[in-house]
Design an enzyme around this catalytic site. Structure first.
Site, PDB file in Angstrom:
ATOM      1  N   HIS B 503      12.102  13.267   7.036  1.00 47.95           N
ATOM      2  CA  HIS B 503      11.540  12.008   7.503  1.00 47.95           C
ATOM      3  C   HIS B 503      10.070  12.203   7.860  1.00 47.95           C
ATOM      4  CE1 HIS B 503      15.993  11.262   8.687  1.00 47.95           C
ATOM      5  NE2 HIS B 503      15.804  11.285   7.391  1.00 47.95           N
TER       6      HIS B 503
HETATM    7  C1  LIG Z   1      18.818  16.173   2.782  1.00 47.11           C
HETATM    8  C2  LIG Z   1      18.286  14.805   3.105  1.00 47.11           C
HETATM    9  C3  LIG Z   1      19.001  13.982   3.963  1.00 47.11           C
HETATM   10  C4  LIG Z   1      18.528  12.709   4.275  1.00 47.11           C
HETATM   11  N1  LIG Z   1      19.278  11.923   5.085  1.00 47.11           N
HETATM   12  C5  LIG Z   1      18.850  10.693   5.412  1.00 47.11           C
HETATM   13  C6  LIG Z   1      19.638   9.837   6.240  1.00 47.11           C
HETATM   14  O1  LIG Z   1      20.739  10.182   6.655  1.00 47.11           O
HETATM   15  N2  LIG Z   1      19.146   8.616   6.562  1.00 47.11           N
HETATM   16  C7  LIG Z   1      17.931   8.192   6.121  1.00 47.11           C
HETATM   17  O2  LIG Z   1      17.549   7.091   6.465  1.00 47.11           O
HETATM   18  N3  LIG Z   1      17.180   8.980   5.323  1.00 47.11           N
HETATM   19  C8  LIG Z   1      17.608  10.208   4.950  1.00 47.11           C
HETATM   20  N4  LIG Z   1      16.854  11.002   4.146  1.00 47.11           N
HETATM   21  C9  LIG Z   1      15.555  10.494   3.702  1.00 47.11           C
HETATM   22  C10 LIG Z   1      15.684   9.575   2.508  1.00 47.11           C
HETATM   23  O3  LIG Z   1      16.194  10.294   1.417  1.00 47.11           O
HETATM   24  C11 LIG Z   1      14.315   9.014   2.182  1.00 47.11           C
HETATM   25  O4  LIG Z   1      13.841   8.288   3.304  1.00 47.11           O
HETATM   26  C12 LIG Z   1      14.323   8.067   0.999  1.00 47.11           C
HETATM   27  O5  LIG Z   1      14.896   8.659  -0.130  1.00 47.11           O
HETATM   28  C13 LIG Z   1      12.911   7.610   0.729  1.00 47.11           C
HETATM   29  O6  LIG Z   1      12.857   6.774  -0.386  1.00 47.11           O
HETATM   30  P1  LIG Z   1      11.559   6.767  -1.280  1.00 47.11           P
HETATM   31  O7  LIG Z   1      11.867   5.910  -2.457  1.00 47.11           O
HETATM   32  O8  LIG Z   1      10.393   6.429  -0.447  1.00 47.11           O
HETATM   33  O9  LIG Z   1      11.384   8.273  -1.736  1.00 47.11           O
HETATM   34  P2  LIG Z   1      12.323   9.147  -2.679  1.00 47.11           P
HETATM   35  O10 LIG Z   1      13.715   8.657  -2.614  1.00 47.11           O
HETATM   36  O11 LIG Z   1      12.082  10.555  -2.351  1.00 47.11           O
HETATM   37  O12 LIG Z   1      11.783   8.861  -4.127  1.00 47.11           O
HETATM   38  C14 LIG Z   1      10.466   9.168  -4.514  1.00 47.11           C
HETATM   39  C15 LIG Z   1      10.471   9.428  -5.996  1.00 47.11           C
HETATM   40  O13 LIG Z   1       9.132   9.514  -6.460  1.00 47.11           O
HETATM   41  C16 LIG Z   1       9.054  10.520  -7.427  1.00 47.11           C
HETATM   42  N5  LIG Z   1       7.667  10.982  -7.512  1.00 47.11           N
HETATM   43  C17 LIG Z   1       6.956  11.626  -6.566  1.00 47.11           C
HETATM   44  N6  LIG Z   1       5.716  11.895  -7.006  1.00 47.11           N
HETATM   45  C18 LIG Z   1       5.638  11.399  -8.259  1.00 47.11           C
HETATM   46  C19 LIG Z   1       4.600  11.367  -9.233  1.00 47.11           C
HETATM   47  N7  LIG Z   1       3.401  11.908  -8.991  1.00 47.11           N
HETATM   48  N8  LIG Z   1       4.874  10.784 -10.428  1.00 47.11           N
HETATM   49  C20 LIG Z   1       6.092  10.255 -10.692  1.00 47.11           C
HETATM   50  N9  LIG Z   1       7.104  10.255  -9.797  1.00 47.11           N
HETATM   51  C21 LIG Z   1       6.879  10.822  -8.598  1.00 47.11           C
HETATM   52  C22 LIG Z   1      10.003  11.578  -6.929  1.00 47.11           C
HETATM   53  O14 LIG Z   1      10.400  12.429  -7.983  1.00 47.11           O
HETATM   54  C23 LIG Z   1      11.136  10.745  -6.372  1.00 47.11           C
HETATM   55  O15 LIG Z   1      12.142  10.504  -7.329  1.00 47.11           O
HETATM   56  C24 LIG Z   1      17.304  12.266   3.765  1.00 47.11           C
HETATM   57  C25 LIG Z   1      16.591  13.085   2.895  1.00 47.11           C
HETATM   58  C26 LIG Z   1      17.072  14.336   2.555  1.00 47.11           C
HETATM   59  C27 LIG Z   1      16.310  15.192   1.612  1.00 47.11           C
END
Ligand SMILES: Cc1cc2nc3c(=O)[nH]c(=O)nc-3n(C[C@H](O)[C@H](O)[C@H](O)COP(=O)(O)OP(=O)(O)OC[C@H]3O[C@@H](n4cnc5c(N)ncnc54)[C@H](O)[C@@H]3O)c2cc1C
Ligand code: SF4
Lengths: 221, 574
Positions: B503
């Site tokens: 986070h």
């Molecule tokens: C082990 C673990 C447990 C978690 N548990 C919780 C929980 O219980 N509750 C909770 O609220 N949150 C939890 N989280 C956090 C949650 O996963 C994230 O808050 C959420 O996935 C964020 O969504 P997002 O779309 O912003 O980022 P992400 O889901 O990380 O997606 C971002 C995407 O962008 C892509 N990307 C990055 N840079 C580039 C680039 N330059 N070009 C193209 N693509 C790119 C990445 O490959 C990725 O697929 C957890 C995370 C982990 C790792």
């Protein structure tokens, strides 16, 4: 091509040992066979494997509480990890410059796990497997602060408790020791039962659960 | 270099935020949408073979490959940053679904006052109580404005929970779509003890379904089986809400949306103050330009910030002068073990799910009077039964055992294996002028671009808060019947070796005017009206609770703003 090396285990050394699960009920460790098994080595030569095997057996010994790293095949696990992508640091950021950091910045060394082991084995000494347990412990205590020892200890835990497809946790001996059942599809009928009481289902390995051989990460390119 | 045909919308990142935006635009507009995801495709069937602790939870098979791209880290501006050579304190995701594939599924709403933290704190305690060097600010939206979107996000994911038990939660306009998950033994002990000490325990809101559920898009997911291979794993039955099991199938219905994998975006392109597209390196290493009328960054906290820095969009934060906003207010949820409890009976914690637990918010936010205390804010505290596979959990021993290997240690660790557990303390992390992101001057990624540099340390507010909360939790632990209650080490300095949570927040923060933020309350870039930034990089500081439900709620709010207003009158939204 390097010469093929094998490590020979006597599987009878595994069977019939008394261990204690968490509920303090004696439990017989189930060994699958009583044959001798010859395991081909991928990274170590036989001599190195015997040294590592002796060292991990002091970290997680076979004793009154049950079998240890020797019986669990931890050295086989380590051998395969080092031979695979992890061993050559496929997934670690290895761009220079390499600078000495503070501990909070994490491991900054240049050496790959393979190199750490090759250097560590020198520290351990060619005679390590022939020393008395007390002398072995003394030598390990002298190395406790090295990065090699940190890896060795971590790999011992991994090799004791990983899925058997990785070469360690032979016959799920590690899981039986601590009452861990391994991967299973469902605990729906049990999650809010057995409050305060041991619930110790018979362990199953991933290959058993999915019904075919899963390719472990150490065999990836 | 090749230039592709123009798309209406290019979305960078195919995780929770990017795919939710793609789904909304696909369902509600006829726009051509391209999602550019650097990682590989994924599907639920992949996870059947994935119940392996070593490859997934230890070797991190699903996470970002640090050999290609990582960050550097130092405590203060005066120190030398070094690369985080292997991820540990946080675990960035990669591949379709992002970290949303291997997340845990804990989905609380933030407490209402989080959004107005600066105003409320000053009102109640006076400006003198704000920590030294803080850079806290209000979000520019209120809980009431976000509430309908929280409800929509909960319906989409089918969140299992129960309202009305926690007196501190904000108003919910609807009950959770599914009842709470069942309670494992350890969380049940916490629930009973917390209640008898006057706290208000309630089931943790969970994206691991308590029962089969059909969402408004017609996506049906089965109930969680409490298999315990949840956090750091993908769900093999699709019970845990993941972008691949509930967004991709809907996206597949819309021909106008394409998810392109192996596309690593390096720059946002622009001309005359307008984004014109993005450039990326494809799976074959070829440079590709994807022109687009609207660009949406959804590449998670670190790359949202890094892509804007690399593209030179907006003024980078300068810690010395305090000018610029891009990169500031970087935070990492202050998650600590708090107390470790040793019981004389087994807890059977191999059963459970990521969010199978009970939590309290009595010591969270401003739920309690901080008048006489030496800190502000608090922590979301929970007890879980979530599988706890053995490589990661073996080795906990009582402090009386000094050995870390050998027979004495082995016996103690075996005894403790299923009898010891900790209470999870997820603390709020305030924003400070001294914690920020910028580009590293030395280290580069596999394409030759500078890595992002984290400058980050804990401060006394976190230390004092965690200390206070841990002492309270020690009381709860004794009430739970633990034979031994051990206070874990308090935060000293930030370190990259121990997992806390994934986070990370801030860097491209939102706010009410361009003088205090990078994006406006609609997550639209102040200086480039056809550029939107989704995700926790927009959070001005780090509330205690897990962020994803709020990320999703904000993404829905932004999707509405784009569809209902921006497309009709492109320009800065008021
Ligand atoms: C082990 C673990 C447990 C978690 N548990 C919780 C929980 O219980 N509750 C909770 O609220 N949150 C939890 N989280 C956090 C949650 O996963 C994230 O808050 C959420 O996935 C964020 O969504 P997002 O779309 O912003 O980022 P992400 O889901 O990380 O997606 C971002 C995407 O962008 C892509 N990307 C990055 N840079 C580039 C680039 N330059 N070009 C193209 N693509 C790119 C990445 O490959 C990725 O697929 C957890 C995370 C982990 C790792
Ligand atoms: S615990 Fe439940 S939600 Fe988590 S992976 Fe297993 S079945 Fe899926």
């Amino acid at each position: 091509m390097r010469r093929r090396h094998f490590l020979t285990f006597s599987a009878t050394a595994v069977g019939g040992l008394l261990v204690f699960t968490l509920d303090r009920q004696p439990l017989r460790v189930h060994a699958q066979s009583d044959r001798k098994i010859r395991v081909p080595l991928r990274f170590f030569d036989e001599r190195e494997a015997l040294l590592v095997s002796a060292a991990v057996a002091r970290i997680f010994p076979s004793d009154a509480t049950g079998p240890g790293a020797m019986e669990g095949g931890v050295v086989i696990y380590i051998d395969r990890q080092l031979a695979g992508p992890y061993g050559r640091d496929r997934y670690r950021y290895t761009q220079p410059p390499f600078e000495e950091g503070i501990p909070e910045q994490g491991y900054q060394g240049k050496a790959t796990p393979r190199e750490v082991y090759r250097e560590g084995l020198v520290l351990l000494g060619q005679d390590f497997d022939r020393l008395t347990p007390a002398a072995q412990d003394a030598r390990l205590r002298n190395m406790e602060t090295t990065y090699f020892f940190r890896l060795l200890r971590q790999h011992t835990i991994e090799g004791m408790f990983c899925d058997p497809m990785h070469g360690g946790n032979a016959d799920m001996i590690g899981w039986q020791l601590i009452g861990y059942p391994g991967p299973q599809m469902s605990w729906s009928d049990h999650i809010d039962q057995h409050y305060g009481k041991p619930f110790r289902p018979k362990p199953r390995s991933l290959n058993e659960v999915v019904g075919h051989q899963v390719k472990p990460g150490e065999e990836a390119e | 270099m090749k230039t592709l045909p123009r798309a209406d919308v290019a979305i960078v990142g195919g995780g929770w935020a990017g795919l939710l935006m793609a789904k909304e635009l696909g369902a509600r507009t006829g726009l051509s949408v391209v999602v550019l995801e650097r990682g590989a495709p994924r599907k639920t069937a992949d996870y059947f073979e994935g119940m392996d602790e070593l490859d997934y939870a230890i070797r991190l098979r699903m996470m970002q490959d640090a050999s290609k791209e990582t960050v550097t880290f130092r405590h203060t501006s005066k120190d030398r940053a070094l690369p985080v050579r292997q991820f540990a304190s946080f675990l960035p995701g990669t591949g379709v679904g992002g970290a949303g594939e291997h997340w845990t599924g804990i989905t609380p709403r933030f407490l209402p006052d989080c959004f107005e933290i600066l105003t409320r704190t000053v009102e109640r305690y006076g400006a003198g109580r704000l920590p030294e060097n803080h850079s806290m600010q209000d979000w520019g939206i209120t809980y009431a404005e976000l509430e309908p979107f929280y409800t929509r996000a909960e319906k989409l994911l089918g969140i299992s929970g129960k309202t009305g038990l926690d007196p501190f939660e904000g108003p919910h306009s609807a009950e959770y779509p599914t009842p709470p998950q069942r309670t494992g033994y350890f969380p049940s002990l916490f629930r009973d003890a917390a209640r008898s000490l006057g706290y208000h325990p309630s089931p943790v809101p969970s994206a691991n379904l308590s029962q089969a559920y059909r969402n408004p898009d017609g996506i049906v997911r089965p109930a969680c089986t409490y298999c315990g291979f949840c956090e750091r794993f993908g769900c093999m039955v699709g019970a845990k809400a993941q972008p691949t099991n509930m967004l991709l199938p809907v996206i597949a219905r819309h021909k106008s949306v394409t998810v392109r994998t192996g596309a690593n975006v390096r720059r946002v392109l622009y001309k005359d103050g307008k984004a014109t597209g993005v450039s990326y390196v494809d799976a074959n290493g070829e440079e590709v330009v994807q022109p687009a009328d609207l660009v949406v960054l959804a590449s998670w906290t670190l790359n949202n910030t890094r892509l804007l820095l690399l593209s030179k969009i907006g003024e980078a934060y300068d810690a010395r002068s305090g000018t610029g906003h891009l990169g500031r207010n970087f935070t990492h949820q202050a998650t600590f073990r708090g107390v470790v409890l040793f019981f004389d009976r087994p807890l059977n914690r191999f059963m459970g799910s990521g969010a199978c637990g009970v939590a309290i918010r009595d010591l969270d936010g401003d739920s309690f009077d901080h008048g006489p205390l030496n800190f502000i804010r608090g922590a979301y505290i929970g007890a879980y039964s979530r599988g706890h596979p053995p490589i990661g959990s073996f080795g906990v021993v009582p402090p009386s055992v000094k050995a870390t290997w050998g027979s004495e240690w082995k016996k103690a660790a075996m005894d403790a294996f299923d009898c010891a557990a900790n209470l999870g303390i997820s603390g709020e992390h305030l924003a400070y002028r001294t914690n920020y992101l910028d580009l590293d001057p030395t280290y580069r990624d596999s394409h030759g671009d500078p890595l992002l540099r984290m400058t980050m340390d804990w401060n006394d507010n976190e230390r004092n808060m965690i200390g206070f909360v841990s002492a309270k939790m020690a009381q709860v632990g004794r009430e739970m019947g633990a034979r031994e209650v051990v206070a874990a080490a308090l935060p000293r300095r930030y370190d990259v070796n121990t997992y806390r949570s994934t986070h990370l927040q801030g860097g491209t923060i939102m706010g009410v005017n361009p003088g205090n933020s990078v994006v406006n309350p609609w997550l639209q870039h102040w200086r480039m009206s056809n550029l939107f930034v989704l995700g926790a990089s927009t959070f001005p500081q780090n509330p205690s609770g897990n962020p994803t439900l709020t990320i999703l709620a904000q993404t829905l709010r932004t999707a509405d703003a784009i569809v209902d207003r921006y497309l009709k009158h492109p320009g800065l939204l008021a």
